[in-house]
Design a protein around this motif. Structure first.
Motif, PDB file in Angstrom:
ATOM      1  N   TYR A  41      13.880 -40.898-110.474  1.00  0.00           N
ATOM      2  CA  TYR A  41      12.853 -39.954-110.525  1.00  0.00           C
ATOM      3  C   TYR A  41      11.754 -39.861-109.836  1.00  0.00           C
ATOM      4  O   TYR A  41      11.526 -38.834-109.067  1.00  0.00           O
ATOM      5  CB  TYR A  41      12.526 -39.756-112.197  1.00  0.00           C
ATOM      6  CG  TYR A  41      11.544 -38.637-112.522  1.00  0.00           C
ATOM      7  CD1 TYR A  41      11.826 -37.379-112.181  1.00  0.00           C
ATOM      8  CD2 TYR A  41      10.260 -38.725-112.881  1.00  0.00           C
ATOM      9  CE1 TYR A  41      11.114 -36.208-112.487  1.00  0.00           C
ATOM     10  CE2 TYR A  41       9.414 -37.829-113.114  1.00  0.00           C
ATOM     11  CZ  TYR A  41       9.798 -36.486-113.010  1.00  0.00           C
ATOM     12  OH  TYR A  41       9.063 -35.487-112.775  1.00  0.00           O
ATOM     13  N   THR A  44      13.005 -39.240-106.280  1.00  0.00           N
ATOM     14  CA  THR A  44      13.340 -37.801-106.265  1.00  0.00           C
ATOM     15  C   THR A  44      11.807 -36.854-105.774  1.00  0.00           C
ATOM     16  O   THR A  44      11.853 -36.228-105.043  1.00  0.00           O
ATOM     17  CB  THR A  44      13.980 -37.347-107.374  1.00  0.00           C
ATOM     18  OG1 THR A  44      15.246 -38.153-107.608  1.00  0.00           O
ATOM     19  CG2 THR A  44      14.244 -35.840-107.206  1.00  0.00           C
ATOM     20  N   THR A  80      14.821 -31.360-111.802  1.00  0.00           N
ATOM     21  CA  THR A  80      14.951 -32.922-112.578  1.00  0.00           C
ATOM     22  C   THR A  80      13.895 -32.892-113.298  1.00  0.00           C
ATOM     23  O   THR A  80      13.975 -33.663-114.705  1.00  0.00           O
ATOM     24  CB  THR A  80      14.947 -33.977-111.438  1.00  0.00           C
ATOM     25  OG1 THR A  80      15.156 -35.017-111.833  1.00  0.00           O
ATOM     26  CG2 THR A  80      13.630 -33.923-110.690  1.00  0.00           C
ATOM     27  N   THR A  81      12.618 -32.409-113.258  1.00  0.00           N
ATOM     28  CA  THR A  81      11.632 -32.662-114.017  1.00  0.00           C
ATOM     29  C   THR A  81      11.669 -31.994-115.293  1.00  0.00           C
ATOM     30  O   THR A  81      11.202 -32.233-116.325  1.00  0.00           O
ATOM     31  CB  THR A  81      10.078 -31.943-113.455  1.00  0.00           C
ATOM     32  OG1 THR A  81       9.995 -32.796-112.265  1.00  0.00           O
ATOM     33  CG2 THR A  81       8.822 -32.331-114.412  1.00  0.00           C
ATOM     34  N   VAL A  84      14.289 -34.926-116.949  1.00  0.00           N
ATOM     35  CA  VAL A  84      14.183 -36.539-116.887  1.00  0.00           C
ATOM     36  C   VAL A  84      13.103 -37.019-117.636  1.00  0.00           C
ATOM     37  O   VAL A  84      13.167 -37.925-118.350  1.00  0.00           O
ATOM     38  CB  VAL A  84      14.358 -36.833-115.298  1.00  0.00           C
ATOM     39  CG1 VAL A  84      13.963 -38.700-115.190  1.00  0.00           C
ATOM     40  CG2 VAL A  84      15.535 -36.772-114.570  1.00  0.00           C
ATOM     41  N   ILE A 286      19.763 -35.768-111.481  1.00  0.00           N
ATOM     42  CA  ILE A 286      19.162 -36.554-110.699  1.00  0.00           C
ATOM     43  C   ILE A 286      19.841 -36.709-109.537  1.00  0.00           C
ATOM     44  O   ILE A 286      19.119 -37.195-108.569  1.00  0.00           O
ATOM     45  CB  ILE A 286      18.820 -37.982-111.553  1.00  0.00           C
ATOM     46  CG1 ILE A 286      20.343 -38.592-111.825  1.00  0.00           C
ATOM     47  CG2 ILE A 286      18.443 -37.605-112.925  1.00  0.00           C
ATOM     48  CD1 ILE A 286      20.330 -40.063-112.246  1.00  0.00           C
TER      49      ILE A 286
END
Length: 322
Positions: A41, A44, A80-81, A84, A286
Motif C-alpha cells: 500500500y 502504491t 486501493t485506499t 486496503v 493492490i
C-alpha cells in the motif's frame, strides 16, 4: 468462530452494520498479511504520487498522454485506499465491523473508480490512436478541451453507473446474518443479504458490468487494430519500434486491468470459492494500482528523464541553500 450466511434466528432486518469475516480463516498468518499489505500500500501511494508530481512539475510532460496518466494515478490511489486501510485495521482487531454508511461509502468509491478506469483506459487508447495514426493532426485534435471532455465523460459514466447500482442495492431490504464472507463491501456479497427478489438487479448488474468492461475493451481493441495496421506500414524497423514503444506501457496496463477484471466478474460463480474470490479481489485492489506507475516509469524515457531532472534540481537547491 464461523457461521453460515443464514444463521438460525438471524432473519431480522440488518440495521447495525456488517461483520466482514475477511481473512479470519488465516488465523496467525493475518499479521504476516498485514505487513505485506502495508508495504504494498505504501509503495502504491508513493509510486502514484511520485508520477503525478513529476508530471505536474515538469512542463515537458504537459501533454495529453500524461494528463490522462495523472487521472489514472488519482484513480488508483482512491481505488486501493477505499479498501486496503480498512483491511489493515481488520487484520489487527477482533471485531471486524463496518457501519451501513461506511459500507455504502466504500462501495461507492470502489465501483466509481473501477467503472471510471474502464472508460479512462479507452480514452487513453484513443489518444495513442491519434498520436500514431494521425501524427500531423495530433496537436489540433487532442487539444486541452478534448482531453478534459474525455476525462470528464469517463468520470461521469463511472459515477452514474456506481450511483445507480449502489442506491438500488441499499434501497432493498437487508436481512439475515450480519456476517459477510469478504474483506470489503463489494456488490455480490452484499447482494446476498437482500431479502427481496434480486433477479432484476442481477440482470442490470451483469449488463452494467458487461457494458463497462466490453464496450471500452472493444474500443481499445479497435484502436490497437488501427495502430498496428499503421505501424506495420512504416518503412523502417526503427520507426516501427519507436511507434510501438509509445503505446506499449498503455497496452501493458490494459492487459493487466482487463485480465484481472474479466477473471473477477465474468467467470461463472459456480466454479468459484470464497477463498479464491477474496484473493482475486485482493490482487485487483493492490496489484494493478502498484504496478501501473512502475510500468509507466520503467518503460518511459520521458518520465525517467523528468525524474532525473527533478532530483537534480532538488539536490542543487539543497546545496545552494547550504
Amino acid at each position: 468462530m464461523t457461521s453460515s450466511e443464514n444463521d438460525p434466528g438471524e432473519n431480522q432486518t440488518i440495521s447495525g452494520g456488517f461483520i466482514l469475516v475477511g481473512f479470519s480463516y488465516l488465523l496467525d498468518l493475518q499479521i504476516l498479511l498485514f505487513l505485506l499489505l502495508l508495504v504494498v500500500y505504501l509503495l502504491t501511494l508513493m509510486g502514484n504520487l511520485l508520477v503525478s508530481l513529476l508530471i505536474i512539475l515538469n512542463s515537458t510532460l504537459h501533454t495529453p498522454m500524461y494528463f490522462f496518466l495523472v487521472n489514472l494515478s488519482f484513480l488508483d490511489v482512491c481505488f486501493t485506499t477505499s479498501v486496503v486501510p480498512q483491511v489493515l485495521v481488520h487484520l489487527l482487531v477482533e471485531e471486524k465491523t463496518i457501519s451501513i454508511e461506511g459500507c455504502v461509502t466504500q462501495m461507492y468509491v470502489y465501483t466509481i473508480m473501477g467503472f471510471t478506469e474502464c472508460c479512462l483506459l479507452a480514452a487513453m487508447s484513443y489518444d495513442r490512436y491519434v498520436a500514431i495514426c494521425h501524427p500531423l493532426h495530433y496537436t489540433t485534435i487532442m487539444i486541452r478541451q478534448v482531453c478534459a471532455k474525455l476525462a470528464g465523460t469517463s468520470w461521469t459514466f463511472g459515477i452514474s453507473a456506481s450511483v445507480v447500482e449502489t442506491m438500488w442495492l441499499f434501497s432493498l431490504p437487508l436481512c439475515g446474518s450480519r456476517r459477510i464472507h469478504h474483506f470489503f463491501c463489494d456488490i455480490p456479497p452484499v447482494m446476498k443479504k437482500v431479502c427481496d427478489d434480486t433477479t432484476k438487479m442481477k440482470i442490470v448488474g451483469l449488463t452494467v458490468s458487461v457494458l463497462f468492461l466490453m464496450v471500452p475493451f472493444l474500443l481499445i481493441i479497435l484502436s490497437y487494430v488501427c495502430i498496428l495496421s499503421t505501424i506495420l506500414k512504416l518503412p523502417s524497423t526503427e520507426g516501427r519500434r519507436k511507434a510501438f514503444s509509445t503505446c506499449s506501457s498503455h497496452l501493458m496496463v490494459v492487459t493487466l486491468f482487463y485480465g484481472i477484471s474479466f477473471f473477477t466478474y465474468l467467470v461463472p460463480k459456480s466454479t468459484s470459492t470464497m477463498e479464491r474470490d477474496q484473493m482475486i479481489s485482493l490482487v485487483n485492489s493492490i496489484l494493478a494500482p502498484m504496478l501501473n506507475p512502475l510500468i509507466y516509469t520503467l518503460r518511459n524515457k520521458e518520465v525517467k528523464g523528468a525524474f532525473r531532472k527533478t532530483v537534480g534540481k532538488c539536490i542543487f537547491a539543497h546545496r545552494w541553500r547550504n
